[in-house]
Motif scaffolding. Sequence first.
Motif, mmCIF file in Angstrom:
data_model
loop_
_atom_site.group_PDB
_atom_site.id
_atom_site.type_symbol
_atom_site.label_atom_id
_atom_site.label_comp_id
_atom_site.label_asym_id
_atom_site.label_seq_id
_atom_site.Cartn_x
_atom_site.Cartn_y
_atom_site.Cartn_z
ATOM 1 N N VAL A 56 46.815 38.747 37.552
ATOM 2 C CA VAL A 56 46.265 40.100 37.580
ATOM 3 C C VAL A 56 44.758 40.050 37.314
ATOM 4 C CG1 VAL A 56 46.358 42.385 36.493
ATOM 5 C CG2 VAL A 56 48.459 41.059 36.806
ATOM 6 N N ILE A 57 44.354 39.212 36.366
ATOM 7 C CA ILE A 57 42.947 39.030 36.000
ATOM 8 C C ILE A 57 42.656 37.536 35.989
ATOM 9 C CG2 ILE A 57 41.255 39.228 34.125
ATOM 10 C CD1 ILE A 57 42.710 41.794 33.241
ATOM 11 N N GLN A 58 41.569 37.144 36.608
ATOM 12 C CA GLN A 58 41.168 35.738 36.635
ATOM 13 C C GLN A 58 39.976 35.537 35.701
ATOM 14 O OE1 GLN A 58 42.733 33.182 38.523
ATOM 15 N NE2 GLN A 58 41.491 31.982 37.114
ATOM 16 N N GLN A 59 40.086 34.561 34.804
ATOM 17 C CA GLN A 59 38.990 34.261 33.887
ATOM 18 C C GLN A 59 37.696 34.044 34.666
ATOM 19 O OE1 GLN A 59 39.923 31.408 30.825
ATOM 20 N NE2 GLN A 59 37.793 30.760 30.668
ATOM 21 N N VAL A 76 48.381 36.255 28.468
ATOM 22 C CA VAL A 76 46.939 36.076 28.491
ATOM 23 C C VAL A 76 46.663 34.612 28.178
ATOM 24 C CG1 VAL A 76 44.737 36.812 27.496
ATOM 25 C CG2 VAL A 76 46.638 38.445 27.678
ATOM 26 N N HIS A 77 45.877 33.960 29.047
ATOM 27 C CA HIS A 77 45.566 32.539 28.905
ATOM 28 C C HIS A 77 44.057 32.339 28.894
ATOM 29 C CE1 HIS A 77 49.712 31.417 30.075
ATOM 30 N NE2 HIS A 77 49.617 32.488 30.852
ATOM 31 N N PHE A 78 43.612 31.536 27.953
ATOM 32 C CA PHE A 78 42.220 31.097 27.940
ATOM 33 C C PHE A 78 42.210 29.712 28.561
ATOM 34 C CE2 PHE A 78 38.854 28.637 25.891
ATOM 35 C CZ PHE A 78 37.762 29.387 26.281
ATOM 36 N N GLU A 79 41.359 29.513 29.547
ATOM 37 C CA GLU A 79 41.303 28.219 30.218
ATOM 38 C C GLU A 79 40.059 27.462 29.775
ATOM 39 O OE1 GLU A 79 41.994 28.501 34.483
ATOM 40 O OE2 GLU A 79 42.827 30.490 34.127
ATOM 41 N N ASP A 80 40.287 26.280 29.173
ATOM 42 C CA ASP A 80 39.164 25.424 28.811
ATOM 43 C C ASP A 80 39.219 24.164 29.652
ATOM 44 O OD1 ASP A 80 41.185 23.886 27.727
ATOM 45 O OD2 ASP A 80 40.640 24.289 25.645
ATOM 46 N N ASP A 81 38.395 23.190 29.346
ATOM 47 C CA ASP A 81 38.343 21.973 30.166
ATOM 48 C C ASP A 81 39.611 21.135 30.060
ATOM 49 O OD1 ASP A 81 37.870 21.272 27.560
ATOM 50 O OD2 ASP A 81 36.152 19.981 27.992
ATOM 51 N N LYS A 82 40.511 21.461 29.129
ATOM 52 C CA LYS A 82 41.753 20.708 28.965
ATOM 53 C C LYS A 82 42.967 21.458 29.501
ATOM 54 C CE LYS A 82 39.951 18.224 25.085
ATOM 55 N NZ LYS A 82 39.897 18.087 23.659
ATOM 56 N N GLY A 83 42.752 22.597 30.111
ATOM 57 C CA GLY A 83 43.870 23.346 30.679
ATOM 58 C C GLY A 83 44.016 24.716 30.073
ATOM 59 N N ARG A 84 45.211 25.258 30.167
ATOM 60 C CA ARG A 84 45.476 26.631 29.727
ATOM 61 C C ARG A 84 46.043 26.656 28.319
ATOM 62 N NH1 ARG A 84 48.031 29.896 34.698
ATOM 63 N NH2 ARG A 84 46.542 31.441 34.099
ATOM 64 N N GLN A 105 30.739 42.136 31.097
ATOM 65 C CA GLN A 105 30.653 40.679 31.165
ATOM 66 C C GLN A 105 31.834 40.150 31.978
ATOM 67 O OE1 GLN A 105 28.069 38.822 29.705
ATOM 68 N NE2 GLN A 105 27.252 40.893 29.519
ATOM 69 N N PRO A 106 31.752 38.900 32.441
ATOM 70 C CA PRO A 106 32.896 38.320 33.163
ATOM 71 C C PRO A 106 34.149 38.285 32.288
ATOM 72 C CG PRO A 106 30.935 36.983 33.458
ATOM 73 C CD PRO A 106 30.602 38.005 32.415
ATOM 74 N N ARG A 107 35.276 38.228 32.937
ATOM 75 C CA ARG A 107 36.560 38.180 32.236
ATOM 76 C C ARG A 107 36.617 36.962 31.312
ATOM 77 N NH1 ARG A 107 39.290 43.044 32.843
ATOM 78 N NH2 ARG A 107 39.308 43.626 35.027
#
Length: 163
Positions: A56-59, A76-84, A105-107
């Motif tokens: 629904v929403i893309q970071q 709700v998922h926060f995506e960092d350099d190691k995944g979700r 601001q961006p999502r």
Amino acid sequence: MNAPLPSTMHFDVQGLIHATAHNESLDAFHPALSSKQWELFGTYLQPFAVTQGQVVIQQNASDRTIYFVETGSLTVHFEDDKGRLRIATVEAGSAVGEGAFFTRQPRSATVQAASACKLWSLNPIRFTELSNRQPQMALEIAMALGGLVSRRLISRLKRIAVT
């Protein structure tokens, strides 16, 4: 994602009213609106369905639409350099997207359907129209969303869940 609809279109918001009235969690969206005001508010919203797994929403996206959940649940998922990293679940009677709506601001996270959902979207253009035509109602919606943001920021588990 969703095109604005003419304000003369009528949608049945009874399910959304029911969901918000019955969500007793700290994560509930609870504007102080009468039935008539809810009906009017519904003319500014776009209803749609999503299937399980649908994003629904893309970071990092620049979209500022708010989504109100009538049925189902979202993760709700926060995506960092190691995944979700799953940081929150949003249930019926709540909303997502308020962070970007207010900050421009961006999502800050990705939101996807944990189950099939019925959602209602409110984009900034439609909110501006609501503000111009029904300023007290728009203020009540903004205050209820602000309350939701505040409660989420107080909760450590949902600190990053302001999308």
